[in-house]
Structures are given as structure tokens and as C-alpha cells.
Design an enzyme around this catalytic site. Structure first.
Site, PDB file in Angstrom:
ATOM      1  CG  HIS A 157      -2.020  -1.060   1.064  1.00 10.46           C
ATOM      2  ND1 HIS A 157      -3.257  -0.784   0.525  1.00 10.46           N
ATOM      3  CD2 HIS A 157      -2.018  -2.385   1.321  1.00 10.46           C
ATOM      4  CE1 HIS A 157      -3.976  -1.890   0.486  1.00 10.46           C
ATOM      5  NE2 HIS A 157      -3.243  -2.884   0.973  1.00 10.46           N
ATOM      6  CG  ASP A 365      -0.049   9.173   0.203  1.00  8.21           C
ATOM      7  OD1 ASP A 365      -0.100   8.032   0.676  1.00  8.21           O
ATOM      8  OD2 ASP A 365      -0.774  10.107   0.585  1.00  8.21           O
TER       9      ASP A 365
HETATM   10  C1  GDG Z   1      -2.345   3.928   2.987  1.00  8.61           C
HETATM   11  C2  GDG Z   1      -1.322   4.555   2.033  1.00  8.61           C
HETATM   12  C3  GDG Z   1      -2.979   4.352   0.174  1.00  8.61           C
HETATM   13  C4  GDG Z   1      -9.052  10.167   7.252  1.00  8.61           C
HETATM   14  N1  GDG Z   1      -9.563  10.937   8.239  1.00  8.61           N
HETATM   15  C5  GDG Z   1     -10.775  10.445   8.521  1.00  8.61           C
HETATM   16  C6  GDG Z   1     -10.998   9.339   7.691  1.00  8.61           C
HETATM   17  N2  GDG Z   1      -9.922   9.195   6.919  1.00  8.61           N
HETATM   18  C7  GDG Z   1      -9.840   8.189   5.858  1.00  8.61           C
HETATM   19  C8  GDG Z   1      -9.886   8.861   4.503  1.00  8.61           C
HETATM   20  C9  GDG Z   1      -9.299   7.782   3.615  1.00  8.61           C
HETATM   21  C10 GDG Z   1      -8.322   7.093   4.563  1.00  8.61           C
HETATM   22  O1  GDG Z   1      -8.632   7.484   5.884  1.00  8.61           O
HETATM   23  C11 GDG Z   1      -6.887   7.537   4.295  1.00  8.61           C
HETATM   24  O2  GDG Z   1      -6.437   6.898   3.142  1.00  8.61           O
HETATM   25  P1  GDG Z   1      -5.186   7.436   2.320  1.00  8.61           P
HETATM   26  O3  GDG Z   1      -5.116   6.647   1.082  1.00  8.61           O
HETATM   27  O4  GDG Z   1      -5.374   8.883   2.049  1.00  8.61           O
HETATM   28  O5  GDG Z   1      -3.908   7.303   3.259  1.00  8.61           O
HETATM   29  P2  GDG Z   1      -3.275   6.213   4.311  1.00  8.61           P
HETATM   30  O6  GDG Z   1      -4.082   6.110   5.545  1.00  8.61           O
HETATM   31  O7  GDG Z   1      -1.867   6.669   4.516  1.00  8.61           O
HETATM   32  O8  GDG Z   1      -3.318   4.824   3.534  1.00  8.61           O
HETATM   33  C12 GDG Z   1      -2.026   5.300   0.909  1.00  8.61           C
HETATM   34  C13 GDG Z   1      -3.870   3.604   1.156  1.00  8.61           C
HETATM   35  O9  GDG Z   1      -3.116   2.973   2.191  1.00  8.61           O
HETATM   36  C14 GDG Z   1      -4.681   2.521   0.446  1.00  8.61           C
HETATM   37  O10 GDG Z   1      -3.843   1.640  -0.236  1.00  8.61           O
HETATM   38  O11 GDG Z   1      -3.786   5.114  -0.710  1.00  8.61           O
HETATM   39  O12 GDG Z   1      -1.081   5.814  -0.011  1.00  8.61           O
HETATM   40  O13 GDG Z   1      -0.449   5.438   2.734  1.00  8.61           O
HETATM   41  O14 GDG Z   1     -10.286   6.855   3.227  1.00  8.61           O
HETATM   42  O15 GDG Z   1     -11.214   9.218   4.213  1.00  8.61           O
HETATM   43  N3  GDG Z   1     -12.134   8.617   7.704  1.00  8.61           N
HETATM   44  C15 GDG Z   1     -13.096   8.996   8.584  1.00  8.61           C
HETATM   45  N4  GDG Z   1     -12.928  10.052   9.431  1.00  8.61           N
HETATM   46  C16 GDG Z   1     -11.797  10.803   9.439  1.00  8.61           C
HETATM   47  O16 GDG Z   1     -11.684  11.774  10.179  1.00  8.61           O
HETATM   48  N5  GDG Z   1     -14.252   8.313   8.598  1.00  8.61           N
END
Ligand code: GDG
Length: 478
Positions: A157, A365
């Protein structure tokens, strides 16, 4: 139909998907398991004094999960240590933050072996196994050592690091060699996949075939690009829900004719939060006429607070947000609303929709799902503008975003201005192209593409690739 066994460090199947604060990935993996039938295996999040290997099986919203408790020392050395203080910074190009401690490496090996001890007896001959992320890189090797010959896939990821940085990791060769016990390794982008392949070519004098089969260590593994996405239907449902709409109304009223920009990121140095705030500060300096007309809502749930680096960045961000607000705020306007809390997914969808600009500016990322959620939440008739770091995996597909270099304050400032001034026709044109990407990379497509590719891997020695056959055993005999 074979069972699918999903393995990840944390098992986060939401108890109630509709209201979930769980991220897109948790939703996606739960949906995958409901479709394929199977088991989601991982750490319970609990610690015990002495590791027992006792497996707790639970049903969570129709998904069977298998949980195992870890010792405090495992959590320190494997999770907080090797995973989050060694591999995470290294894979995000922060060798300055990476801790290389022997005890972490030992804890990582020990804990993966413990997981394998508990998991191996559960595996049936036709199961296919899908391991997730950097916490569990040696898992296929550990399962093979316990006689498992099934198909095993791995999805990373995070980004894969450049070779020049990876070689700073003691025992990097051992880590990469263990990956050759997988049948398939998936990456979000071509760039991450090619960095992996390049390491093998240069360090191991390995070879890569045009269809992505990588050969080295006397063995071979298939590699591929599987860009993850969001569950578009689920997200649109959240956006259109009562709470989603109510949150949109509440935020629009609270913005009071000002343009809202939004950032949603776990508190992590890879997300470029300090650089984002500095870029916004630059924008406020460059454009005095815009002060009072715009504000940034930055939603930043605390994460990995047991790790010092995360406490440091938290303190620096508190100070930076406070300083910018102190310097620029007026009696009826504050440039930054900085929130260390989480919101439900339906609330997030309403927040995104009310934002004229989505700021997604990580320094590095794997993919970044927030970029896709922001686009999916927009009103097609009057969409907002996505400002996206060129160093997010998402930038490989979302080329109609305003792509920026987050390390440059001036570039960020210019992009914010361009986004705020963008005419409706251009906003619509860009949004339509971006929404097509979001739909074309729906998480169900990602899941099905990976599982089919894993089922289709032709394994040396037999050519048909049925799990548990002699060919498979030979392929992994090394
Ligand atoms: C890893 C990789 C890759 C955030 N704040 C709240 C909340 N979130 C949710 C977002 C989104 C998720 O968390 C974050 O996903 P990301 O992809 O932006 O980043 P990582 O957590 O670092 O994830 C990344 C991912 O894995 C998948 O493969 O894309 O590159 O680092 O869904 O919405 N959700 C809620 N409340 C919040 O305050 N409900």
C-alpha cells in the site's frame, strides 16, 4: 470456488459499514471477503503478557475475522519498531527518520513467524492467500517454511523506495529475497513497480520479462500494477445520506460566502502537512486581497502517537497553525481551522462537497484515497478543484488535477490561487476527466483484478497453477 484469506496487520472490518469511521480499504477488504467467502486474519490490537497463539474467531457484519493477541515486546519491536520506525519512513524516502535497530528486525521476524504459526493450520488446499502491506513482507516465506504451497499474493500500500535508499537498510537483501516466496506482488503504480524491478536488476543481477515476471535468487515472482480506488457507490451513498447533506449545509453556512479549502490526512510526516500550511501562508502573503475570503479546514486525526516522530510533528503543526492564525486572523475570520479529530464517512463526504478546493499534497504516498473521495463528493454542476501532489501515486492517473510540487511553497501558493480563480467551464472539464478515473479504478475493480491475476499466475513446473500441486511445491522449494 476457493476461499480468500486476507492477512493484514490490523483487521478493521467495520461493525456497521454505513456509519463507519473505517477507511475505504477496510470497507473494500470486507466486501472482498463477503464476495469470495473466507477469513480476514491479523493482530487484534490487544497485548498479552505471554504470547499464546490463541485464535479468536468473530463475525463482523458477515465477515469472519481471525484475531491473535501480541506481546508488548512484539508491538514495540515489530509494529512501532520495524514497521513504523524503520520501513514506513524508508519507504517514504525519509531515511533521516528511519531507525535501524537490530531488535526491531528480530521482533519483525519473530512476530511474522508467530502469525504464520497461527495461520498455517487454518489454510485449506484450495485457499488463496492475499497478504497486505509492509508489516508482513516475510509472511509468504514463513508460510512456505510451514509447508504451505497455496497461491500467495502480496499488495504493497506504500511506495517502493528508490534502490539508493533501500540499500541503507541492513539486511535489505534478505527482505527482498523473502518476497520471492509470493506468487504475485502488486503495486499501486508503474513507478513503484519499476523501482522494485530496478533493485532486483541492479543489486541481484536479476531479469525482468516484458510481462513483469522478475527472476532472481534462483526463483521468479510475477509483478503487476493494481491502482487502488474507493468504493464509489458506497461513497455516493454516504454523500447523499441525511447526515452527508446536513453536514454539507452546515459547512456551507459556516463558510458564510467564503471559499473553503479542505485537507483530510492522518497526522503523518509523509502527508506534507507542514509544507501545506507553509504554502498556504505564502498564498496569504502573496495575495493580501484574498485574506478574509478563504479558509482552510484541515482534518487531521492523530495517528501512531506512541512513536516519538509523530509526537514531534504534532507539536510542530500545532505551533505552525497557531502562528499562522495569530499572524493573519481578523476579528471575524481565521485562516485555518485545524482539527485533530475524526468524522464519520458521511460527514466527511459533506465536508468535501462544501470545499471549493481539495488540498492533497503528500511528500510521498502510495496512492492517496482522499484525492478520489474529494472528486467523488463534488457537485457535477459546480465542482471544486483538486490540488494534488505529483508525488502521490494518484498523480499517475489523476492528471487533470492541478499537479504541484509540495516542497515548493511558491508552487503551492500559485496552485491555490489558480484553483480559487478557475472558471466554471474548466472546473467541469477537469472534474469530468477525474471522475472517470475514480470510476475506472473503483475498489471492486482493484480487488477483482488482483485476485484474478493471482489465480492466473502460471507457476513453474506445471503450467496450470492449481494450489497445492507438485509444481507449486517445487517452485518454492528453495
Ligand atoms: C495507505 C497509504 C494508500 C481520514 N480521516 C478520517 C478518515 N480518513 C480516511 C480517509 C481515507 C483514509 O482514511 C486515508 O487513506 P489514504 O489513502 O489517504 O492514506 P493512508 O491512511 O496513509 O493509507 C495510501 C492507502 O493505504 C490505500 O492503499 O492510498 O497511499 O499510505 O479513506 O477518508 N475517515 C473517517 N474520518 C476521518 O476523520 N471516517
Amino acid at each position: 470456488m476457493s476461499r480468500l484469506i486476507v492477512v493484514s496487520n490490523r483487521v478493521s472490518a467495520p461493525k456497521d459499514p454505513a456509519s463507519g469511521s473505517a477507511g475505504g480499504l477496510a470497507m473494500a477488504l470486507s466486501a472482498a471477503l463477503r464476495k469470495y467467502d473466507g477469513l480476514w486474519f491479523g493482530w487484534s490490537g490487544e497485548t498479552v503478557e505471554k504470547f499464546t497463539g490463541e485464535l479468536k474467531i468473530e463475525d463482523r457484519a458477515g465477515v469472519t475475522v481471525g484475531l491473535v493477541d501480541l506481546e508488548a515486546q512484539d508491538v514495540d519491536e515489530y509494529y512501532n519498531g520495524y514497521a513504523n520506525k524503520t520501513l514506513w519512513p524508508l519507504f517514504h524516502h525519509r531515511t533521516d527518520l528511519a531507525a535501524y535497530e537490530r531488535s526491531y528486525g528480530e521482533g519483525y521476524e519473530r512476530t511474522n513467524a508467530r502469525f504464520a504459526d497461527v495461520l498455517a493450520p487454518l489454510i485449506q488446499p484450495d485457499d488463496i492467500i492475499w497478504i497486505h502491506d509492509y508489516h508482513m513482507i516475510p509472511m509468504a516465506r514463513d508460510l512456505r517454511r510451514r509447508g504451505i504451497t497455496n497461491r500467495i499474493g502480496f499488495f504493497l500500500h506504500t511506495p517502493w523506495p528508490a534502490r539508493q535508499l533501500l540499500v541503507t537498510l541492513p539486511h535489505h537483501r534478505r527482505l527482498v529475497e523473502s518476497m520471492f516466496d509470493f506468487d504475485l506482488i502488486g503495486f499501486h503504480t508503474r513507478e513503484w513497480m519499476e523501482l522494485f524491478q530496478r533493485y532486483v536488476e541492479v543489486e541481484e543481477k536479476g531479469t525482468v520479462t516484458p510481462d513483469g515476471e522478475v527472476r532472481a535468487f534462483g526463483r521468479s515472482v510475477q509483478t503487476g500494477v493494481f491502482p487502488i480506488g474507493i468504493d464509489v457507490d458506497e461513497f455516493l451513498t454516504a454523500r447523499n445520506s441525511v447526515l452527508g447533506r446536513r453536514t454539507y449545509d452546515r459547512m456551507s453556512a459556516s463558510a458564510a460566502f467564503r471559499s473553503m479549502m479542505v485537507g483530510v490526512d492522518r497526522l503523518d510526516y509523509s502527508k506534507g502537512l507542514e509544507e501545506r500550511l507553509s504554502g498556504y501562508e505564502q498564498f496569504l502573503r502573496d495575495n493580501p486581497d484574498k485574506r478574509g475570503e478563504v479558509f482552510l479546514l484541515q482534518v487531521t486525526p492523530i495517528s501512531r502517537d506512541d512513536v516519538d516522530t509523530y509526537q514531534d510533528i504534532r507539536a510542530r503543526l500545532d505551533a505552525l497553525a497557531g502562528r499562522i492564525n495569530g499572524e493573519f486572523a481578523d476579528m471575524d475570520w481565521q485562516p485555518i481551522r485545524y482539527l485533530n479529530r475524526t468524522y464519520r464517512r458521511d460527514q466527511l463526504a459533506g465536508i468535501y462537497r462544501a470545499a471549493r478546493v481539495g488540498l492533497v499534497t503528500p511528500l510521498r504516498d502510495g496512492m492517496n484515497l482522499v484525492a478520489k473521495e474529494y472528486v467523488a463528493a463534488q457537485n457535477p454542476d459546480d465542482p471544486g478543484v483538486l490540488v494534488l501532489s505529483r508525488f502521490a501515486g494518484a498523480a499517475e492517473q489523476m492528471t487533470e488535477a492541478l499537479l504541484v510540487n509540495p516542497f515548493s511553497r511558491e508552487e503551492l501558493s500559485d496552485a491555490i490561487k489558480k484553483a480559487l480563480d478557475m472558471p466554471l467551464t474548466e472546473r467541469r472539464r477537469r472534474w469530468e476527466a477525474l471522475m472517470t478515473v475514480v470510476q475506472d479504478t473503483d475498489v471492486s475493480i482493484w480487488r477483482d483484478a488482483f485476485v484474478s491475476a493471482l489465480q492466473a499466475v502460471v507457476r513453474p513446473g506445471n503450467g496450470n497453477g492449481h494450489a497445492g500441486d507438485d509444481g507449486a511445491a517445487t517452485a518454492h522449494a528453495a
